[in-house]
Design an enzyme around this catalytic site. Structure first.
Site, PDB file in Angstrom:
ATOM      1  N   ALA A  14      -8.439 -17.479 -11.050  1.00 43.25           N
ATOM      2  CA  ALA A  14      -9.824 -17.355 -10.560  1.00 43.25           C
ATOM      3  C   ALA A  14     -10.243 -18.468  -9.602  1.00 43.25           C
ATOM      4  CB  ALA A  14     -10.791 -17.301 -11.739  1.00 43.25           C
ATOM      5  N   VAL A  63       0.178 -18.433 -16.245  1.00 45.74           N
ATOM      6  CA  VAL A  63       0.133 -17.356 -17.234  1.00 45.74           C
ATOM      7  C   VAL A  63       1.430 -16.549 -17.322  1.00 45.74           C
ATOM      8  CG1 VAL A  63      -2.384 -17.137 -17.354  1.00 45.74           C
ATOM      9  CG2 VAL A  63      -1.115 -15.799 -15.649  1.00 45.74           C
ATOM     10  N   ASN A  89      -6.030 -10.971 -13.856  1.00 46.33           N
ATOM     11  CA  ASN A  89      -6.093 -10.837 -12.393  1.00 46.33           C
ATOM     12  C   ASN A  89      -4.945 -11.556 -11.682  1.00 46.33           C
ATOM     13  OD1 ASN A  89      -7.612 -10.782  -9.618  1.00 46.33           O
ATOM     14  ND2 ASN A  89      -7.237 -12.953 -10.061  1.00 46.33           N
ATOM     15  N   TYR A 154       6.840  -5.368  -7.200  1.00 41.32           N
ATOM     16  CA  TYR A 154       5.383  -5.368  -7.357  1.00 41.32           C
ATOM     17  C   TYR A 154       4.895  -4.004  -7.854  1.00 41.32           C
ATOM     18  CZ  TYR A 154       0.490  -6.208  -5.855  1.00 41.32           C
ATOM     19  OH  TYR A 154      -0.873  -6.370  -5.795  1.00 41.32           O
TER      20      TYR A 154
HETATM   21  P1  NAP Z   1      -4.429 -14.125  -3.937  1.00 36.69           P
HETATM   22  O1  NAP Z   1      -5.583 -14.374  -3.030  1.00 36.69           O
HETATM   23  O2  NAP Z   1      -3.053 -14.289  -3.447  1.00 36.69           O
HETATM   24  O3  NAP Z   1      -4.642 -14.943  -5.287  1.00 36.69           O
HETATM   25  C1  NAP Z   1      -3.709 -14.849  -6.309  1.00 36.69           C
HETATM   26  C2  NAP Z   1      -4.323 -15.493  -7.526  1.00 36.69           C
HETATM   27  O4  NAP Z   1      -3.387 -15.368  -8.601  1.00 36.69           O
HETATM   28  C3  NAP Z   1      -4.587 -16.961  -7.303  1.00 36.69           C
HETATM   29  O5  NAP Z   1      -5.820 -17.302  -7.901  1.00 36.69           O
HETATM   30  C4  NAP Z   1      -3.433 -17.622  -8.053  1.00 36.69           C
HETATM   31  O6  NAP Z   1      -3.755 -18.884  -8.613  1.00 36.69           O
HETATM   32  C5  NAP Z   1      -3.214 -16.637  -9.179  1.00 36.69           C
HETATM   33  N1  NAP Z   1      -1.888 -16.788  -9.769  1.00 36.69           N
HETATM   34  C6  NAP Z   1      -0.692 -16.480  -9.218  1.00 36.69           C
HETATM   35  N2  NAP Z   1       0.307 -16.796 -10.068  1.00 36.69           N
HETATM   36  C7  NAP Z   1      -0.304 -17.302 -11.177  1.00 36.69           C
HETATM   37  C8  NAP Z   1       0.181 -17.789 -12.408  1.00 36.69           C
HETATM   38  N3  NAP Z   1       1.490 -17.811 -12.692  1.00 36.69           N
HETATM   39  N4  NAP Z   1      -0.703 -18.256 -13.314  1.00 36.69           N
HETATM   40  C9  NAP Z   1      -2.034 -18.228 -13.061  1.00 36.69           C
HETATM   41  N5  NAP Z   1      -2.555 -17.777 -11.916  1.00 36.69           N
HETATM   42  C10 NAP Z   1      -1.689 -17.313 -10.984  1.00 36.69           C
HETATM   43  O7  NAP Z   1      -4.481 -12.630  -4.467  1.00 36.69           O
HETATM   44  P2  NAP Z   1      -5.711 -11.637  -4.657  1.00 36.69           P
HETATM   45  O8  NAP Z   1      -5.743 -10.746  -3.497  1.00 36.69           O
HETATM   46  O9  NAP Z   1      -6.924 -12.371  -5.074  1.00 36.69           O
HETATM   47  O10 NAP Z   1      -5.131 -10.782  -5.866  1.00 36.69           O
HETATM   48  C11 NAP Z   1      -5.675 -10.811  -7.161  1.00 36.69           C
HETATM   49  C12 NAP Z   1      -5.057  -9.654  -7.945  1.00 36.69           C
HETATM   50  O11 NAP Z   1      -5.386  -8.429  -7.289  1.00 36.69           O
HETATM   51  C13 NAP Z   1      -3.545  -9.712  -8.011  1.00 36.69           C
HETATM   52  O12 NAP Z   1      -3.100  -9.281  -9.272  1.00 36.69           O
HETATM   53  C14 NAP Z   1      -3.110  -8.729  -6.930  1.00 36.69           C
HETATM   54  O13 NAP Z   1      -1.847  -8.201  -7.190  1.00 36.69           O
HETATM   55  C15 NAP Z   1      -4.212  -7.696  -7.038  1.00 36.69           C
HETATM   56  N6  NAP Z   1      -4.377  -6.889  -5.834  1.00 36.69           N
HETATM   57  C16 NAP Z   1      -4.722  -7.463  -4.649  1.00 36.69           C
HETATM   58  C17 NAP Z   1      -4.870  -6.674  -3.512  1.00 36.69           C
HETATM   59  C18 NAP Z   1      -5.240  -7.223  -2.156  1.00 36.69           C
HETATM   60  O14 NAP Z   1      -5.138  -6.485  -1.154  1.00 36.69           O
HETATM   61  N7  NAP Z   1      -5.706  -8.450  -2.043  1.00 36.69           N
HETATM   62  C19 NAP Z   1      -4.642  -5.290  -3.603  1.00 36.69           C
HETATM   63  C20 NAP Z   1      -4.297  -4.740  -4.818  1.00 36.69           C
HETATM   64  C21 NAP Z   1      -4.181  -5.552  -5.936  1.00 36.69           C
HETATM   65  P3  NAP Z   1      -3.407 -20.299  -7.893  1.00 36.69           P
HETATM   66  O15 NAP Z   1      -3.982 -20.229  -6.505  1.00 36.69           O
HETATM   67  O16 NAP Z   1      -4.090 -21.274  -8.780  1.00 36.69           O
HETATM   68  O17 NAP Z   1      -1.914 -20.421  -7.910  1.00 36.69           O
END
Ligand code: NAP
Length: 246
Positions: A14, A63, A89, A154
């Site tokens: 988050a 996580v 998330n 993925y």
């Molecule tokens: P993002 O901007 O790349 O952010 C990813 C987030 O996940 C960051 O807050 C990161 O934390 C956290 N994270 C990654 N590995 C982690 C771990 N091992 N432990 C704890 N936190 C971890 O991605 P987003 O777009 O916000 O995506 C959020 C979710 O939505 C994801 O599950 C993604 O697959 C899904 N999603 C996104 C999209 C899109 O187009 N953006 C579309 C479909 C689904 P740190 O920065 O602290 O490492």
């Protein structure tokens, strides 16, 4: 649930992106929020400052590690005394065609997107069952439904989250715990901004609503499921501009 006032929410990943918007939206409604981060310490702490220490805490945990995911839930109980909402998330992508994908790439993506959700839910379960209430929301992806070139790892993880959601919903309904998934389409976060401009334009052309989604559009759906979703469980909510229609 009716109101977020006094409810405690854990949102994994988050510090930035969708997770950050979800945390802000739930906090705006009156929830106390646990801002989990893996690497984004600065942004997570800045968000706590913005929301106030009475209402938010930043907790570091990778996580994808069962011990750290479990500890995240334990620290939540220590800090706020309860847990009412869990939003899984945290997610990563390692995009390669299978020809280039390694077993390590596969494991890392499955571990971070899918297994982490099981770890947090398993740790939160005794608290949810004891209080006979809870809301779990798993952030999957339309890629888990439609598949995508270069994203076997993925897509498998995100499809797994949908199956996990439906099964957990069946097991936990008797405890008044609702479990749902959200499948975003392309959303404006760091995950998407890595995509080159010409590819972005091609993607936009394929989205019936003709634009990339905003993180707030996911955050408001989470709030809806939590506040007004007492009779919604085992469902997948698609918020994708029409790029995938079931
Ligand atoms: P993002 O901007 O790349 O952010 C990813 C987030 O996940 C960051 O807050 C990161 O934390 C956290 N994270 C990654 N590995 C982690 C771990 N091992 N432990 C704890 N936190 C971890 O991605 P987003 O777009 O916000 O995506 C959020 C979710 O939505 C994801 O599950 C993604 O697959 C899904 N999603 C996104 C999209 C899109 O187009 N953006 C579309 C479909 C689904 P740190 O920065 O602290 O490492």
């Amino acid at each position: 649930m009716g109101s977020l006032e006094g409810a405690v929410a854990v949102i994994t990943g988050a510090g930035r992106g969708l997770g950050r918007s979800i945390a802000e939206e739930l906090a705006r409604g009156g929830a106390k929020v646990v801002i989990n981060y893996a690497n984004s310490k600065g942004p997570a702490e800045e968000l706590v400052k913005k929301l106030g220490e009475d209402q938010a805490v930043a907790l570091q945990a990778d996580v994808s590690d069962v011990g750290q995911a479990t500890q995240l839930i334990e620290q939540t109980i220590e800090h706020f005394g309860r847990i009412d909402i869990l939003v899984n998330n945290a997610g990563i992508t390692i995009d390669k065609t299978m020809k280039k994908l390694t077993a390590e790439d596969w494991d890392k993506v499955v571990q971070t997107n899918l297994n982490s959700s099981y770890y947090t839910v398993k740790a939160a379960l005794p608290h949810f069952t004891e209080q006979s209430s809870g809301k779990i929301i798993n952030i999957s992806s339309f890629v888990g439904q439609a598949g995508n070139f270069g994203q076997t790892n993925y897509a498998a993880a995100k499809a797994g989250m949908i199956g996990f959601t439906k099964s957990a919903a069946q097991e936990l309904a008797r405890y008044n715990v609702c479990v749902n998934a959200i499948c975003p389409g392309f959303m404006e976060t760091d995950m998407f901004s890595d995509v080159p401009e010409e590819v972005r334009e091609k993607i936009k052309a394929k989205i019936p609503l003709g634009r990339i989604g905003s993180p707030e559009e996911i955050a408001r759906a989470v709030r809806y499921l939590v506040v007004d979703g007492d009779y919604i469980t085992g469902q997948t909510m698609n918020i994708n501009g029409g790029i995938y229609m079931q």
